[in-house]
Design a protein around this motif. Structure first.
Motif, PDB file in Angstrom:
ATOM      1  N   PRO A   1       0.832  -1.213   0.000  1.00 56.19           N
ATOM      2  CA  PRO A   1       0.000   0.000   0.000  1.00 56.19           C
ATOM      3  C   PRO A   1       0.865   1.262   0.000  1.00 56.19           C
ATOM      4  N   CYS A   2       0.313   2.341  -0.482  1.00 54.49           N
ATOM      5  CA  CYS A   2       1.068   3.595  -0.560  1.00 54.49           C
ATOM      6  C   CYS A   2       1.551   4.067   0.808  1.00 54.49           C
ATOM      7  N   ASN A   3       0.728   3.830   1.838  1.00 51.74           N
ATOM      8  CA  ASN A   3       1.114   4.330   3.155  1.00 51.74           C
ATOM      9  C   ASN A   3       2.309   3.591   3.751  1.00 51.74           C
TER      10      ASN A   3
ATOM     11  N   ARG B   1       0.231  10.045   5.756  1.00 48.72           N
ATOM     12  CA  ARG B   1      -1.205   9.759   5.717  1.00 48.72           C
ATOM     13  C   ARG B   1      -1.951  10.715   4.787  1.00 48.72           C
TER      14      ARG B   1
ATOM     15  N   THR C   1      -1.200  10.010   1.212  1.00 48.96           N
ATOM     16  CA  THR C   1      -1.841   8.751   0.836  1.00 48.96           C
ATOM     17  C   THR C   1      -3.301   8.980   0.473  1.00 48.96           C
ATOM     18  N   GLU C   2      -4.002   9.834   1.220  1.00 49.43           N
ATOM     19  CA  GLU C   2      -5.404  10.127   0.935  1.00 49.43           C
ATOM     20  C   GLU C   2      -5.560  10.828  -0.404  1.00 49.43           C
TER      21      GLU C   2
ATOM     22  N   LYS D   1      -4.994   8.258  -3.107  1.00 46.85           N
ATOM     23  CA  LYS D   1      -6.112   7.317  -3.169  1.00 46.85           C
ATOM     24  C   LYS D   1      -7.278   7.906  -3.942  1.00 46.85           C
ATOM     25  N   SER D   2      -7.518   9.210  -3.791  1.00 44.33           N
ATOM     26  CA  SER D   2      -8.618   9.860  -4.504  1.00 44.33           C
ATOM     27  C   SER D   2      -8.395   9.857  -6.014  1.00 44.33           C
TER      28      SER D   2
ATOM     29  N   GLY E   1      -6.951   7.178  -7.470  1.00 45.07           N
ATOM     30  CA  GLY E   1      -6.831   5.783  -7.847  1.00 45.07           C
ATOM     31  C   GLY E   1      -5.457   5.181  -7.643  1.00 45.07           C
TER      32      GLY E   1
ATOM     33  N   THR F   1      -3.273   3.501  -5.195  1.00 50.75           N
ATOM     34  CA  THR F   1      -3.404   2.860  -3.884  1.00 50.75           C
ATOM     35  C   THR F   1      -2.220   1.973  -3.526  1.00 50.75           C
ATOM     36  N   THR F   2      -1.415   1.595  -4.514  1.00 49.34           N
ATOM     37  CA  THR F   2      -0.274   0.723  -4.238  1.00 49.34           C
ATOM     38  C   THR F   2       1.021   1.380  -4.694  1.00 49.34           C
TER      39      THR F   2
ATOM     40  N   HIS G   1       1.278   1.324  -8.458  1.00 50.86           N
ATOM     41  CA  HIS G   1       0.553   2.426  -9.106  1.00 50.86           C
ATOM     42  C   HIS G   1       1.388   3.695  -9.082  1.00 50.86           C
TER      43      HIS G   1
END
Length: 321
Positions: free
Chosen positions: A79-81, A88, A91-92, A95-96, A98, A100-101, A104
């Motif tokens: 995961p990105c985090n 954090r 990461t948010e 995630k918005s 797309g 997430t990893t 990506h």
């Protein structure tokens, strides 16, 4: 525990065997298991070290992440985090969009990432792609300021006791100063009461400029003791003092004023002698006369953990039975 990085260029393959020999020796000497990650960049090595903990049973605590297929396999599951330096909030945002990893993120265009998120994340993306952007730090850089500040073990209510505490703090601060071969041109002295409870509160600080850049603990302690007169107030129960050495100048790397005095050769020799004696017999074997042998205000250490990793005398002992 912390971590360290090392350049393995030039070592014979397989590097995994070399890593396991390090792992085995650390375990033998300290009794502590460690994880080791190998990668083409610091960020990939960090990711590999994370995987060494996550998949310890499968890897034995050593992960070599230099093969392309291994990098993709791990980044697709990471995961990105979990990426070094991605917090954090970032990461948010990712995630918005797309992302997430780690895979990506590594697939994004570095130039676009720089425009949207800045150069720090761009370096992370390039590092995930195998392009080294973060250099190894060979040695800790010299500090730009040196601070010694601790809570007292018991409240100080008299000026002589505060002078003792300030002398002790200045002794420690100037040791750090001389260790990096620097001189201080300004220092700040501060005292305060506890911000908690119902006791009367007071805090104050003063800035002092020595006559010349110096590392002389005797001169600086005397100036600090005089400066205390300006901020001391009777009737308070003081809980903390602070010495902050500022405007640090590296010896031999600054131009002195032709008409300004400089530290004498005698002071230089005295400081070298003090450090040599303390280096041989203990940090406070030789101290200024203002420092006490023991004081009630010193920090309480009854519940302090053993220094298993920093003191050879406190290493864990492992019996054969």
């Amino acid at each position: 525990m912390d971590e360290s990085f090392a350049d393995l260029s030039g070592l014979p393959e397989p590097l995994g065997n070399f890593a396991r020999s390090i792992q085995s020796r650390v375990l033998q000497w300290t009794g502590m298991p460690v994880g080791i990650g190998i990668g083409h960049t610091k960020t990939l090595a960090k990711a590999a070290q994370h995987a060494s903990k996550l998949y310890r049973k499968q890897t034995g605590g050593v992960v070599d992440l230099r093969a392309d297929h291994a990098v993709r396999w791990l980044l697709e599951r990471m995961p990105c985090n979990e990426i070094w330096g991605v917090g954090r909030r970032l990461t948010e945002h990712l995630k918005s969009e797309g992302v997430t990893t780690a895979w990506h993120l590594a697939s994004l265009d570095p130039k676009t990432v720089r425009q949207r998120y800045g150069v720090v994340l761009e370096r992370t993306v390039r590092e995930l792609r195998g392009e080294a952007c973060i250099e190894l730090q060979e040695a800790e850089p010299d500090r730009q300021a040196i601070c010694t500040s601790r809570m007292f073990g018991s409240r100080i209510t008299t000026k002589p006791a505060m002078q003792e505490a300030i002398a002790s703090y200045m002794h420690r601060a100037t040791q750090k100063l001389r260790n990096q071969k620097s001189l201080t041109s300004v220092f700040r002295l501060g005292i305060r009461t506890s911000p908690f409870g119902d006791e009367p509160r007071y805090s104050n600080a003063t800035t002092v400029t020595p006559p010349y850049p110096t590392d002389d603990v005797l001169l600086l302690t005397g100036l600090a003791s005089q400066a205390l007169d300006n901020i001391w107030r009777d009737g308070f129960r003081y809980s903390k003092a602070e010495i902050l050495l500022m405007d640090l100048r590296k010896r031999g790397e600054y131009t002195a004023d032709l008409f300004t005095p400089t530290q004498s050769t005698r002071s230089d020799e005295l400081m070298r002698t003090i450090d040599k004696i303390n280096g041989r017999f203990g940090r406070n074997a030789l101290r200024s006369g203002r420092m006490p042998m023991a004081a009630a205000w010193e920090m309480r250490r009854e519940l302090m953990s053993n220094a298993y990793t920093t003191s050879i005398h406190q290493l864990m002992r492992i019996s054969a039975s």
